[in-house]
Each structure stands twice: as C-alpha cells, then as structure tokens.
Enzyme design. Structure first.
Site, PDB file in Angstrom:
ATOM      1  N   LYS A  13       0.827  -1.217   0.000  1.00 20.21           N
ATOM      2  CA  LYS A  13       0.000   0.000   0.000  1.00 20.21           C
ATOM      3  C   LYS A  13       0.861   1.266   0.000  1.00 20.21           C
ATOM      4  O   LYS A  13       0.609   2.184  -0.769  1.00 20.21           O
ATOM      5  CB  LYS A  13      -0.919   0.032   1.239  1.00 20.21           C
ATOM      6  CG  LYS A  13      -1.961  -1.067   1.285  1.00 20.21           C
ATOM      7  CD  LYS A  13      -2.963  -0.851   2.410  1.00 20.21           C
ATOM      8  CE  LYS A  13      -2.360  -0.889   3.790  1.00 20.21           C
ATOM      9  NZ  LYS A  13      -1.830  -2.184   4.211  1.00 20.21           N
ATOM     10  N   ARG A  88      -9.794   0.484   8.775  1.00 18.94           N
ATOM     11  CA  ARG A  88      -9.322  -0.875   9.011  1.00 18.94           C
ATOM     12  C   ARG A  88     -10.383  -1.703   9.717  1.00 18.94           C
ATOM     13  O   ARG A  88     -10.162  -2.885   9.977  1.00 18.94           O
ATOM     14  CB  ARG A  88      -8.076  -0.835   9.876  1.00 18.94           C
ATOM     15  CG  ARG A  88      -6.755  -1.002   9.112  1.00 18.94           C
ATOM     16  CD  ARG A  88      -5.648  -0.847  10.126  1.00 18.94           C
ATOM     17  NE  ARG A  88      -4.416  -1.473   9.782  1.00 18.94           N
ATOM     18  CZ  ARG A  88      -3.372  -0.834   9.267  1.00 18.94           C
ATOM     19  NH1 ARG A  88      -3.451   0.422   8.944  1.00 18.94           N
ATOM     20  NH2 ARG A  88      -2.248  -1.474   9.053  1.00 18.94           N
ATOM     21  N   ARG A 122      11.359  -6.367   5.391  1.00 19.27           N
ATOM     22  CA  ARG A 122      11.169  -4.976   4.987  1.00 19.27           C
ATOM     23  C   ARG A 122      12.082  -4.034   5.780  1.00 19.27           C
ATOM     24  O   ARG A 122      12.266  -4.199   6.977  1.00 19.27           O
ATOM     25  CB  ARG A 122       9.706  -4.588   5.218  1.00 19.27           C
ATOM     26  CG  ARG A 122       9.400  -3.150   4.876  1.00 19.27           C
ATOM     27  CD  ARG A 122       7.942  -2.912   4.713  1.00 19.27           C
ATOM     28  NE  ARG A 122       7.197  -2.916   5.970  1.00 19.27           N
ATOM     29  CZ  ARG A 122       5.920  -2.591   6.058  1.00 19.27           C
ATOM     30  NH1 ARG A 122       5.228  -2.285   4.969  1.00 19.27           N
ATOM     31  NH2 ARG A 122       5.302  -2.616   7.221  1.00 19.27           N
ATOM     32  N   ARG A 152      11.246  -1.809  11.155  1.00 18.56           N
ATOM     33  CA  ARG A 152      10.172  -1.355  12.049  1.00 18.56           C
ATOM     34  C   ARG A 152      10.000  -2.311  13.226  1.00 18.56           C
ATOM     35  O   ARG A 152      10.046  -3.525  13.042  1.00 18.56           O
ATOM     36  CB  ARG A 152       8.861  -1.248  11.259  1.00 18.56           C
ATOM     37  CG  ARG A 152       8.593   0.141  10.732  1.00 18.56           C
ATOM     38  CD  ARG A 152       7.442   0.189   9.772  1.00 18.56           C
ATOM     39  NE  ARG A 152       6.187  -0.373  10.273  1.00 18.56           N
ATOM     40  CZ  ARG A 152       5.039  -0.292   9.630  1.00 18.56           C
ATOM     41  NH1 ARG A 152       4.978   0.357   8.480  1.00 18.56           N
ATOM     42  NH2 ARG A 152       3.950  -0.835  10.124  1.00 18.56           N
ATOM     43  N   ARG A 163      -0.467  -9.149  13.282  1.00 18.77           N
ATOM     44  CA  ARG A 163      -1.065  -8.119  12.407  1.00 18.77           C
ATOM     45  C   ARG A 163      -1.852  -8.773  11.268  1.00 18.77           C
ATOM     46  O   ARG A 163      -2.892  -8.264  10.843  1.00 18.77           O
ATOM     47  CB  ARG A 163       0.034  -7.213  11.838  1.00 18.77           C
ATOM     48  CG  ARG A 163       0.604  -6.276  12.904  1.00 18.77           C
ATOM     49  CD  ARG A 163       1.910  -5.662  12.458  1.00 18.77           C
ATOM     50  NE  ARG A 163       1.786  -4.809  11.298  1.00 18.77           N
ATOM     51  CZ  ARG A 163       2.791  -4.516  10.484  1.00 18.77           C
ATOM     52  NH1 ARG A 163       3.990  -5.032  10.698  1.00 18.77           N
ATOM     53  NH2 ARG A 163       2.600  -3.725   9.462  1.00 18.77           N
TER      54      ARG A 163
HETATM   55  P1  AMP Z   1       0.606   0.561   8.969  1.00 13.90           P
HETATM   56  O1  AMP Z   1       1.811   1.423   8.808  1.00 13.90           O
HETATM   57  O2  AMP Z   1      -0.566   1.021   8.154  1.00 13.90           O
HETATM   58  O3  AMP Z   1       0.911  -0.899   8.781  1.00 13.90           O
HETATM   59  O4  AMP Z   1       0.134   0.724  10.501  1.00 13.90           O
HETATM   60  C1  AMP Z   1       0.973   0.329  11.568  1.00 13.90           C
HETATM   61  C2  AMP Z   1       0.145   0.109  12.814  1.00 13.90           C
HETATM   62  O5  AMP Z   1      -0.521   1.341  13.177  1.00 13.90           O
HETATM   63  C3  AMP Z   1      -0.976  -0.918  12.673  1.00 13.90           C
HETATM   64  O6  AMP Z   1      -0.523  -2.247  12.861  1.00 13.90           O
HETATM   65  C4  AMP Z   1      -1.921  -0.456  13.778  1.00 13.90           C
HETATM   66  O7  AMP Z   1      -1.447  -0.857  15.062  1.00 13.90           O
HETATM   67  C5  AMP Z   1      -1.810   1.059  13.700  1.00 13.90           C
HETATM   68  N1  AMP Z   1      -2.826   1.590  12.761  1.00 13.90           N
HETATM   69  C6  AMP Z   1      -2.618   2.152  11.534  1.00 13.90           C
HETATM   70  N2  AMP Z   1      -3.777   2.485  10.950  1.00 13.90           N
HETATM   71  C7  AMP Z   1      -4.755   2.142  11.824  1.00 13.90           C
HETATM   72  C8  AMP Z   1      -6.172   2.194  11.788  1.00 13.90           C
HETATM   73  N3  AMP Z   1      -6.844   2.677  10.715  1.00 13.90           N
HETATM   74  N4  AMP Z   1      -6.848   1.743  12.879  1.00 13.90           N
HETATM   75  C9  AMP Z   1      -6.209   1.269  13.955  1.00 13.90           C
HETATM   76  N5  AMP Z   1      -4.876   1.146  14.045  1.00 13.90           N
HETATM   77  C10 AMP Z   1      -4.146   1.578  12.988  1.00 13.90           C
END
Ligand code: AMP
Length: 205
Positions: A13, A88, A122, A152, A163
C-alpha cells in the site's frame, strides 16, 4: 478523487501510495505514518498508539477516527485524498462515511504466504517513508534520500503474524462492505511494483 487503499500489511500500500501521489497529486494520508510521527515526537497520542502497535493490535477507533476527521478537514484534502491504512474496521468505515464520500477503494490482493517474508525483510526510511526489502539491498542499508534504513519494531515475525490475524478478522470484512457499495477495485499485488501501479491506473480509468 477520494480514494482508499486497502490490503493486508505488506501488500504494498505504501509503495503504491507514493506512485499514486506522484501521478495524481493528492495528499497521502497514512494513519500508520501519523502514529509513527506521534511516537517519534512522544506526544500523548504517540504513547497510547505505541502500546497497541507494538502488540500488533489496532489503535482504538475513537482515537484513529478523530485523527482522520481532523486531517480530512484540512484545506489540501478539498480536491481529493488518498487514505492508506484507514479504514481498518467496519466501524471506521461507517465513521468515514459520515465525513467524506469515497469514489474508489483499491484492494491490493496478495497471497498470505508472501506477507511474512515481505514484512520481516522490509526496511523502511524513517525520513521519507520509502520501503525496501533486504533481498534487494545487497547489504546497503541506506535510502535513496540518504537516510539510514530501519527495521520497524512491528515488522518482527511474532508481531507480523498478529497483524495478519488482525487484518483477516477486522479489515478483510471491508472488502465485502465496499463491494456491496459498488466502490471496490481489486488489483493483483503479486507482480512488480510497476505492474501493480499500471493495473491500478488502468482500472481507475
Ligand atoms: P501501517 O503502517 O498502516 O501498517 O500501521 C501500523 C500500525 O498502526 C498498525 O498495525 C496499527 O497498530 C496502527 N494503525 C494504523 N492504521 C490504523 C487504523 N486505521 N486503525 C487502527 N490502528 C491503525
């Protein structure tokens, strides 16, 4: 155009978002990036978000929805935006429907077997958010922008598995949610970055 990028963690994404932003010029709103920036600055939201992110869990909807609502109210979102990693949950999608009309939801499909390898390998840039895979870095841990790449905290094997489970249980239902509303565009994420991007652009029309 108001667009949502959907897809499991590791589907690509963030990478596709960068391409789309370059082509269409709309702001890229990544809730994950917003949380990481808050964590870096040690804000109250950052401290709270970290306690969930480190466990591979979602940050509570109240906090996440509020952040997005405030961000979408900013001037640069008036002519379109690209949401990456939000919504999400169905609850978040319902909250979003009250503040914005969505034109397209792009679902980047990828076999789950690929995700673990993609995510644990990654490396990301803390400065410009570019993303790489160790398989292609040849030991050179530096971003194109010059910053040192990082692994990360939530890209460890244990957290990644959690996740992916969270995605299956809480985010995948959004595919049907948006399909029923005639918004869904599915693309094959198991091809090169350029091919995925070409498919998205062709399907956006
Ligand atoms: P990402 O970088 O999009 O993979 O997000 C990293 C982490 O941030 C996720 O595993 C969640 O813990 C949190 N996070 C990101 N977006 C959301 C969302 N829309 N709702 C809840 N938690 C989020």
């Amino acid at each position: 155009m108001n667009i949502i990028l959907l897809g499991a963690p590791g589907a690509g994404k963030g990478t596709q978002a960068a391409y789309l932003v370059q082509k269409y010029g709309f702001p890229h709103i990544s809730t994950g990036d917003i949380f990481r920036s808050n964590i870096k600055q040690r804000t109250e939201i950052g401290v709270l978000a970290k306690s969930f992110i480190d466990k591979g869990q979602l940050v509570p909807d109240e906090v996440t929805c509020k952040i997005v609502e405030l961000r979408l109210a900013e001037d640069d979102c008036k002519n379109g935006f690209l949401l990456d990693g939000f919504p999400r949950t169905v609850n978040q999608a319902e909250a979003l429907s009250k503040i914005a009309d969505i034109d397209y939801v792009i679902d980047i499909e990828i076999p789950f077997a690929r995700l673990l390898h993609r995510l644990t390998g990654r490396r990301v840039c803390p400065k410009c958010n570019a993303s790489y895979h160790v398989d292609f870095l040849n030991g050179n841990n530096v971003c194109e922008c010059g910053a040192e790449l990082i692994h990360r905290d939530d890209d460890t094997e244990e957290t990644v598995s959690k996740r992916i489970n969270v995605y299956t249980n809480q985010t995948q239902p959004l595919i049907d949610y948006y399909k029923q509303r005639g918004k869904l565009i599915s693309v094959n994420g198991d091809q090169s970055v350029e091919e995925v991007f070409a498919e998205i652009v062709a399907k956006l029309g």
